[in-house]
Design a protein around this motif. Sequence first.
Motif, mmCIF file in Angstrom:
data_model
loop_
_atom_site.group_PDB
_atom_site.id
_atom_site.type_symbol
_atom_site.label_atom_id
_atom_site.label_comp_id
_atom_site.label_asym_id
_atom_site.label_seq_id
_atom_site.Cartn_x
_atom_site.Cartn_y
_atom_site.Cartn_z
ATOM 1 N N LEU A 1 0.867 -1.170 0.000
ATOM 2 C CA LEU A 1 0.000 0.000 0.000
ATOM 3 C C LEU A 1 0.906 1.222 0.000
ATOM 4 C CD1 LEU A 1 -2.678 -0.979 2.690
ATOM 5 C CD2 LEU A 1 -2.776 -1.331 0.222
ATOM 6 N N ALA B 1 -2.825 0.308 -4.147
ATOM 7 C CA ALA B 1 -2.646 -1.038 -3.609
ATOM 8 C C ALA B 1 -2.187 -1.995 -4.698
ATOM 9 C CB ALA B 1 -3.945 -1.538 -2.994
ATOM 10 N N PHE C 1 -8.153 -6.213 -4.641
ATOM 11 C CA PHE C 1 -8.545 -4.949 -4.034
ATOM 12 C C PHE C 1 -10.052 -4.844 -3.839
ATOM 13 C CE2 PHE C 1 -7.607 -0.792 -2.628
ATOM 14 C CZ PHE C 1 -8.605 0.047 -3.088
ATOM 15 N N ASN D 1 -7.382 0.130 -8.287
ATOM 16 C CA ASN D 1 -6.790 -0.370 -7.034
ATOM 17 C C ASN D 1 -6.339 0.782 -6.138
ATOM 18 O OD1 ASN D 1 -7.195 -2.906 -8.033
ATOM 19 N ND2 ASN D 1 -5.056 -3.527 -7.984
#
Length: 123
Positions: free
Chosen positions: A3, A23, A28, A76
Amino acid sequence: VQLQACGGGLVQAGDSLRLSCAASGLTFGRVVMAWFRQAPGKEREFAAGITWGGDWTYYADSVKGRFTISRDNAANAVYLQMNSLKPEDTAVYYCAAKFGTEVSRTGRVYAYWGQGTQVTVSS
């Protein structure tokens, strides 16, 4: 799993900032995402959280009405739009991911954490 949070900075009271968290390495669209923050000398606290599809969002009372959490599952990414910033919003902001379907305000149940991004609000 990684992250990566960014978007922090030094702003004046009343200004806005938008934090982003990218991410990778996880599905996700099947994790709850949240933003926590930790001010100097204080414990980490929950700021905002969002469910898988973004249908439900939750906020700490201290940021409700000023902050907005959102996510883009295709990208994401999760975001935190912060408006009307106050000096007491000064903190390191962390994005976090947890499995399951419910947002939790308890940090220890989040499995993955970003590295944090500093937000400093001057008066």
